[in-house]
Write an enzyme that holds these catalytic residues in place. Sequence first.
Site, PDB file in Angstrom:
ATOM      1  N   HIS A 198      24.488  -5.946  19.411  1.00 29.87           N
ATOM      2  CA  HIS A 198      23.891  -6.355  18.135  1.00 29.87           C
ATOM      3  C   HIS A 198      23.305  -5.113  17.481  1.00 29.87           C
ATOM      4  O   HIS A 198      22.633  -4.315  18.138  1.00 29.87           O
ATOM      5  CB  HIS A 198      22.816  -7.413  18.340  1.00 29.87           C
ATOM      6  N   GLY A 207      20.884 -11.990  13.555  1.00 27.21           N
ATOM      7  CA  GLY A 207      21.880 -12.539  12.629  1.00 27.21           C
ATOM      8  C   GLY A 207      22.616 -11.494  11.829  1.00 27.21           C
ATOM      9  O   GLY A 207      22.741 -10.340  12.247  1.00 27.21           O
ATOM     10  N   LEU A 233      21.785 -17.783  19.355  1.00 20.66           N
ATOM     11  CA  LEU A 233      22.286 -16.562  18.718  1.00 20.66           C
ATOM     12  C   LEU A 233      21.365 -15.348  18.945  1.00 20.66           C
ATOM     13  O   LEU A 233      20.168 -15.409  18.641  1.00 20.66           O
ATOM     14  CB  LEU A 233      22.438 -16.796  17.200  1.00 20.66           C
ATOM     15  N   ASP A 234      21.943 -14.264  19.448  1.00 21.90           N
ATOM     16  CA  ASP A 234      21.234 -12.990  19.628  1.00 21.90           C
ATOM     17  C   ASP A 234      19.980 -13.129  20.489  1.00 21.90           C
ATOM     18  O   ASP A 234      19.032 -12.344  20.359  1.00 21.90           O
ATOM     19  CB  ASP A 234      20.856 -12.377  18.269  1.00 21.90           C
ATOM     20  N   ALA A 235      19.967 -14.123  21.358  1.00 18.53           N
ATOM     21  CA  ALA A 235      18.764 -14.379  22.149  1.00 18.53           C
ATOM     22  C   ALA A 235      18.999 -14.286  23.649  1.00 18.53           C
ATOM     23  O   ALA A 235      18.127 -14.608  24.442  1.00 18.53           O
ATOM     24  CB  ALA A 235      18.200 -15.754  21.790  1.00 18.53           C
TER      25      ALA A 235
END
Lengths: 289, 289, 289, 289
Positions: A198, A207, A233-235
């Site tokens: 990311h 995001g 998401l992205d976690a």
Amino acid sequence: MAKKERGTTAILLIHCPDQQGILATVTEFININGGNIVYLDQHVDRVEKVFFMRVEWELENFVIPKDRINEYFNTLYAQKYDMDFRLYFSDYKPNMAVFVSKMSHCLFDMLARYTAGEWAVNIPLIISNHEDLRDVADRFGIPYHHIPITKENKTEQEEATLKLLEDSKVDFIVLARYMQILSDKMIAKYPDKIINIHHSFLPAFIGAKPYHAAHERGVKLIGATSHYVTAELDAGPIIGQDITRISHKDTVEDLVRKGCDLEKIVLSKAVGKHIARKILTYKNKTVVF
Amino acid sequence: MAKKERGTTAILLIHCPDQQGILATVTEFININGGNIVYLDQHVDRVEKVFFMRVEWELENFVIPKDRINEYFNTLYAQKYDMDFRLYFSDYKPNMAVFVSKMSHCLFDMLARYTAGEWAVNIPLIISNHEDLRDVADRFGIPYHHIPITKENKTEQEEATLKLLEDSKVDFIVLARYMQILSDKMIAKYPDKIINIHHSFLPAFIGAKPYHAAHERGVKLIGATSHYVTAELDAGPIIGQDITRISHKDTVEDLVRKGCDLEKIVLSKAVGKHIARKILTYKNKTVVF
Amino acid sequence: MAKKERGTTAILLIHCPDQQGILATVTEFININGGNIVYLDQHVDRVEKVFFMRVEWELENFVIPKDRINEYFNTLYAQKYDMDFRLYFSDYKPNMAVFVSKMSHCLFDMLARYTAGEWAVNIPLIISNHEDLRDVADRFGIPYHHIPITKENKTEQEEATLKLLEDSKVDFIVLARYMQILSDKMIAKYPDKIINIHHSFLPAFIGAKPYHAAHERGVKLIGATSHYVTAELDAGPIIGQDITRISHKDTVEDLVRKGCDLEKIVLSKAVGKHIARKILTYKNKTVVF
Amino acid sequence: MAKKERGTTAILLIHCPDQQGILATVTEFININGGNIVYLDQHVDRVEKVFFMRVEWELENFVIPKDRINEYFNTLYAQKYDMDFRLYFSDYKPNMAVFVSKMSHCLFDMLARYTAGEWAVNIPLIISNHEDLRDVADRFGIPYHHIPITKENKTEQEEATLKLLEDSKVDFIVLARYMQILSDKMIAKYPDKIINIHHSFLPAFIGAKPYHAAHERGVKLIGATSHYVTAELDAGPIIGQDITRISHKDTVEDLVRKGCDLEKIVLSKAVGKHIARKILTYKNKTVVF
């Protein structure tokens, strides 16, 4: 950079409730059965009271047959100590799939390492929702599958993707700036086996378009984060992060350009650690030995 | 570290809509009137089309009297070019108030620099909502005002604080790990004149207990951010940021300890830049020369 | 940053020729005698075939009396495994002398930590070849000894210094930008017990005026290095290093100023690690746990 | 990362003795002749009293014909102000030769950027003293010249190399871990036009095997340095440097591996700056805009 040739090793990754003597017990198991330990690292989370360990030993004179080690270890220790363990062997090269969209920097960086023999891995296929990087795959002689995704065809295209992954016996997946969100089904099928990059220092700028958001906010650092993909998401568990300095002089385009250098190194480091079996996950965090 | 003695300088900070020739015009204004430029830096934001400039010149042979420069510059150039400008003189030492709570590391770091003569500043008072750091203030001979704050007395205590600041002719305020949220009134009174240190890399981990949140999230970097205080919490223009690496071995206490070293350096650097008149703000961002 | 109160711990630092089972043996020794291990880290140098270990355990239920542990461990294990070991107890606060010359930044940084209770250490005295920093010592209530040094009086002044150190039962010495070279005699008396900060990334820019040399060479990074002092100038075991970026805009004065921030943090980190008994030396290198 | 299409720009790099009004004079020259400045940065070395400037402007409405700008500027300003200046145009793509030996990481990194269109450059040839990397060159379709070098044939092989460079109209050379020392003749022919990557933070560890030397010395950081090649080994003007942390756990092989990631990024950044005409050299140092 010549390395001494080394025989096959076994790699054991363990975590379990901490209690006195576990480390001694495991090392003794290896020692008395003739294993020569070439790597040992351990960590105790004293708040959670969890014990983590990575040990690697040479199998040459190990008295337990390679294909029985898992069973023996499970019977003699894992059940007793309530261990979660994984056993790997250095002579197995995992199969890694790479997912890309349009940007080539992460893909090139990985293929360069792959070609130079830096990683003990096979790359049986590259999958993309665009045609753009077919040329890169061709240069390195790796099959490239174009699987375009729309709202309408997303489910069936992901089925096709899963089929491809199974056919190629893929062990883990690297999302090298792949700009699609994976379905929960695919994520569930590859737990702790999908690595994403990311382009921000998470948890900031989750995001889409993090460089635009970073520029808008006026930060003085930009970052990149490698992590395992989970349903949120992205976690997922963070593997590695790095940053670089920016200033008021930098436009969004400068941020993108500077960020690319971060992204590829942070991603490739994570992939290297994964291939070397140096990452343990626990409660949405990683222990990286 | 002996420095050549230098006479009084004027410092001009400008921003205005960009157009051809502004830089030439301003430097010519200084040159033809006998000013010797000792520092010049400029920046053009080509997206926003805004011109930023910092210029510093010696007044020794400057033909315009010191107390008329502001008027002359305003009349001759600022109105014509729609400039927002500030003029400072190097022989004025600003008065800086420090607000603290219980942690001493940032306060010590600033007082050490102050005592060593690193900063051209006066510190007429230290204000705290706790008694804990009175001893530190005493060591450096600086008046310490204990103004405890509760939900009930917050408004009147802030009035008392404002009175103290006015009486001491305070030019700007440094929040050195001050654990109270300032009122909008106080913030409005000191625009771009209140510097805070937040113990995370903003915009991640806004608000209370960022080290706990960082540990919980399992990040591999922790950070610190200096910024000007605005009405929105932890959302003002960022002046500086830095990070340090952490690993799974670090407990929350380790994060706090490692973070302290970051916080004090990041804060003191911001304060030093502010004192040297090297920061311009524009649209909730900073240009730091 | 409240810490749970913990009873006295024993800390064992070991290095010895590597062989199978040492780690298991030592941990078993602690476990079976009722010690609760709160920290364990080990390292094997597989090239040199040397084993390094740091283990810390609570003494509350340990069956061997505190004052006999050294003897027991020596008899039962150290001789057998050819170990070089050191045993420390957490309830002993070492005495640390600080040597300074004219610059105050490192001294202030250490005294701030000392005053805030960050370090389990006593500072019975500060020694300087100049009067300049007496005022700093006075602020913190620490005896300051001015021992000016000339070519003529160097030997006798160092004798006086040694006498002072002995009288104060000094365990280790920190050279906080002390600009005199110590005699071999003093160095021999405090092996791995004199910590220096050198204002460059060693081995670059050994000796005097490293910032001038760095500016002259046009480097893009400056650094600072903490190390133990040995007979050879700036060549002892390195404990820690850090750097900061510079550019063509930075003058020598800028380098000095930026370097000060590095120096104090790098030095204080080394001192903190030394106090916590986290440094082992071997063959002019350190293992820092 | 779509960029607005921009017409041809002229880039002027200047250094000269500092005096009042130079910046104003040059910007006025561009402005009054219809040039639209898209980049301007300047630096004054106040110790050496030297003025440095980089200015870039669009030629679309510039009244002086492109092929006469050099002459006009020289006549009108350069002689008067004793300027050393270089003029470049954005529509000329320079020819870059790459020299390699056996390691592929830097070569791959540059070819990836080249292929992705990150750099406005041509790469007409790759030259190597080994056959090892021919395969990499082939993947990217770039002619690969194997010119093996021995003590006996060094002179004639370098003549052959010079001939190749001339035939391909090479503008500058990148030594991407090329393990041969160039002759003074070749260096003299390409002043400030040969970029090397040295695998240490210079001036530490000059010469061969810096990672071995770093490991032997026990440093806690390793670095990489890009610089222009001059007659004195590893002593030319430094363009960029970066470092990464290492610890006692790292073997020489680990240093080499970690160093590779540094080397390729540091080298490619330098090459990018060179291509963008952002580097000025002066007295064996660089000004990097």
